[in-house]
Scaffold this active site. Structure first.
Site, PDB file in Angstrom:
ATOM      1  N   HIS A 106     -29.410  17.071  10.436  1.00 51.34           N
ATOM      2  CA  HIS A 106     -29.140  18.387   9.855  1.00 51.34           C
ATOM      3  C   HIS A 106     -29.851  19.460  10.672  1.00 51.34           C
ATOM      4  O   HIS A 106     -30.976  19.236  11.121  1.00 51.34           O
ATOM      5  CB  HIS A 106     -29.648  18.423   8.403  1.00 51.34           C
ATOM      6  CG  HIS A 106     -29.669  19.796   7.797  1.00 51.34           C
ATOM      7  ND1 HIS A 106     -30.833  20.434   7.421  1.00 51.34           N
ATOM      8  CD2 HIS A 106     -28.664  20.649   7.525  1.00 51.34           C
ATOM      9  CE1 HIS A 106     -30.534  21.625   6.934  1.00 51.34           C
ATOM     10  NE2 HIS A 106     -29.232  21.788   6.980  1.00 51.34           N
ATOM     11  N   SER A 107     -29.190  20.584  10.895  1.00 53.84           N
ATOM     12  CA  SER A 107     -29.802  21.732  11.558  1.00 53.84           C
ATOM     13  C   SER A 107     -30.231  21.372  12.979  1.00 53.84           C
ATOM     14  O   SER A 107     -29.444  20.825  13.739  1.00 53.84           O
ATOM     15  CB  SER A 107     -30.973  22.241  10.699  1.00 53.84           C
ATOM     16  OG  SER A 107     -31.455  23.461  11.179  1.00 53.84           O
ATOM     17  N   LEU A 108     -31.476  21.593  13.319  1.00 55.71           N
ATOM     18  CA  LEU A 108     -31.942  21.229  14.651  1.00 55.71           C
ATOM     19  C   LEU A 108     -31.778  19.729  14.893  1.00 55.71           C
ATOM     20  O   LEU A 108     -31.427  19.297  15.986  1.00 55.71           O
ATOM     21  CB  LEU A 108     -33.410  21.629  14.807  1.00 55.71           C
ATOM     22  CG  LEU A 108     -34.017  21.321  16.168  1.00 55.71           C
ATOM     23  CD1 LEU A 108     -33.306  22.066  17.267  1.00 55.71           C
ATOM     24  CD2 LEU A 108     -35.497  21.653  16.158  1.00 55.71           C
TER      25      LEU A 108
END
Ligand SMILES: *[C@@H]1O[C@H](CO)[C@@H](O)[C@H](O)[C@H]1NC(C)=O
Ligand SMILES: *[C@@H]1O[C@H](CO)[C@@H](O)[C@H](O)[C@H]1NC(C)=O
Ligand SMILES: *[C@@H]1O[C@H](CO)[C@@H](O)[C@H](O)[C@H]1NC(C)=O
Ligand SMILES: *[C@@H]1O[C@H](CO)[C@@H](O)[C@H](O)[C@H]1NC(C)=O
Ligand SMILES: *[C@@H]1O[C@H](CO)[C@@H](O)[C@H](O)[C@H]1NC(C)=O
Length: 416
Positions: A270-272
């Site tokens: 998720h995300s980075l």
């Protein structure tokens, strides 16, 4: 440098020689039965940047929903692999240090991956990326070496690097899922011990020029050359020296294949963590699923990753009200800038499944919608009407072919 068509021809020829046993699978049997995954390990990075693992007892559940097993539908997909990681890395280093373009042969293979046309599959994978990051009190962290069967205790380090997550496996170990955590910045939730490192890396990889937003910002690298000019070589050097994320990711992957030499590995995040999952998916030619990742196409270029003929085994899932994934979290008054981030990139590798929550749910763009819990509870746990209307479960995955980013910047060899 070989023209692309010639390279493609070489690859094709090699492919015919080396891969003659591959059979054409009929379209109807691309979908396969589901796999059950359970949590096996946590992974983290020690203060001296070494990958460490700890086994998670089956009684401890650190993941969203407290489920003991996750059921994932599968499907065959095509991916491209280099002949070896060292061949890939050599090509990368030649490109980085000596500006030599890499002629790297790629081998096409059919691999089993998650069936991303199924809403339940996306939902389960999203849950698996939502780690609670609880540290079991008696956690035994260990490093892999030739004495791997003797784990040694490795105390939890509060200042450990911002690179953590979980490893899931099927009961027969045939398939392993590596989950990589997202950013733990103060601006969108609790500021864990990893926030500081995450921020530096985010700003290096996902801003146009060292997170230069305006004169009031201290940039994270010294490549800004006034006006809208940025020194390209300087930028690439900064990434190589400062960004541990990609090399840590490849170490992690290689450690995992040491632990599970015969298994298929999928990478999610998720995300980075999603961006890293995608970069590793491209590097190793394995399925990668990224939720709400910032645009990582530019990061792949800055890291000089040799690029395969196709990256369609990488799937992004994001929605239009998330300013991080959309690359709209920029400008001096944005919530990202206020939190010390410059998230300016927006182009993704692979294919993207984009939920238009702005049009279809009338959401306003809001950093709080970036969190995976919001994606789980407000999008994936419900049926998605615009898709259902056309007989699908989820939006159609499409490549971001005409994507343009950082267009106001000029990159080149400008004097300091
Ligand atoms: C595991 O990764 C570390 C880097 O953290 C590396 O030094 C080590 O050689 C790897 N071990 C194996 C068995 O792949
Ligand atoms: C989570 O699972 C454990 C063991 O399976 C159980 O003891 C605990 O009560 C569960 N927690 C919740 C919130 O359901
Ligand atoms: C592995 O174990 C042997 C015997 O206990 C020891 O001599 C050796 O130094 C160990 N190797 C490493 C890398 O720890
Ligand atoms: C799966 O891997 C684990 C190590 O994490 C090992 O303990 C277990 O015996 C393996 N199971 C099978 C069926 O190979
Ligand atoms: C969803 O939004 C798209 C535009 O992105 C629009 O074409 C479509 O009609 C909308 N569907 C519903 C059910 O609101």
């Amino acid at each position: 440098m070989l023209p692309t068509t010639l390279t493609a021809l070489l690859v094709l020829l090699l492919d015919i020689f080396l891969d003659r046993g591959r059979c054409q699978r009929p379209q109807s049997s691309r979908f396969e039965k589901s796999h059950q995954f359970e949590l096996r390990h946590q992974h983290a990075v020690s203060p001296d940047a070494r990958v460490v693992f700890s086994d998670v007892p089956s009684t401890v559940n650190l993941v969203y929903g407290n489920e003991s097993s996750y059921s994932i539908d599968t499907q065959y997909m095509t991916s491209y692999r280099p002949s070896s990681f060292s061949a890939y890395n050599d090509a990368r280093i030649r490109s980085m240090r000596h500006a030599q373009s890499a002629i790297l042969p790629w081998y096409e293979t059919e691999i089993l991956g998650p069936n991303v046309e199924k809403r339940e599959t996306l939902l389960e994978l999203a849950k698996m990326t939502n780690n609670a990051y609880v540290t079991p009190d008696d956690s035994q962290w260990y490093e892999l070496d030739e004495n791997w069967s003797n784990p040694y205790p490795f105390g939890w380090e509060p200042d450990a690097d911002g690179f953590r997550g979980h490893v899931f496996a099927t009961s027969d170990n045939s398939t392993i899922i590596l989950s990589i955590k997202g950013t733990s910045a103060a601006v969108w939730g609790s500021a864990g011990p990893t926030a500081k490192k995450d921020k530096l890396n985010d700003n290096l990889l996902f801003s146009c020029c060292c997170a230069r937003i305006d004169w009031s910002w201290t940039t994270v690298c010294g490549c800004y050359r006034g006006g809208w000019k940025c020194h390209q070589d300087c930028l690439e050097q900064a990434l190589v020296e400062d960004s541990l994320f990609y090399p840590l990711g490849t170490n992690l992957y290689n450690n995992l294949t040491y632990m599970y030499p015969a298994s298929d590995i999928w990478i999610i995040g998720h995300s980075l963590g999603g961006a890293v999952a995608s970069l590793l998916g491209v590097t190793f030619g394995v399925p990668a699923i990224a939720f709400e990742s910032p645009g990582e196409r530019l990061a792949a270029r800055r890291l000089h990753l040799p690029s395969p003929p196709s990256t369609h085994h990488v799937t992004h899932i994001y929605h239009t009200a998330d300013p991080i994934a959309m690359g709209t979290c920029n400008g001096i008054l944005s919530s990202c800038a206020l939190g010390g981030f410059a998230m300016e990139t927006k182009c993704h590798l692979g294919k993207s499944i984009v939920y238009d929550t702005v049009s279809n749910l009338s959401w306003s763009v809001d950093i709080r919608k970036h969190g995976i819990v919001s994606v789980i509870e407000e999008i994936l746990e419900k049926t998605w009407q615009p898709s259902e209307n056309v007989g699908r479960e989820v939006p159609l995955a499409a490549a971001e072919e005409d994507c343009v980013e950082c267009y106001s910047w000029e990159f080149g060899d400008f004097p300091p």
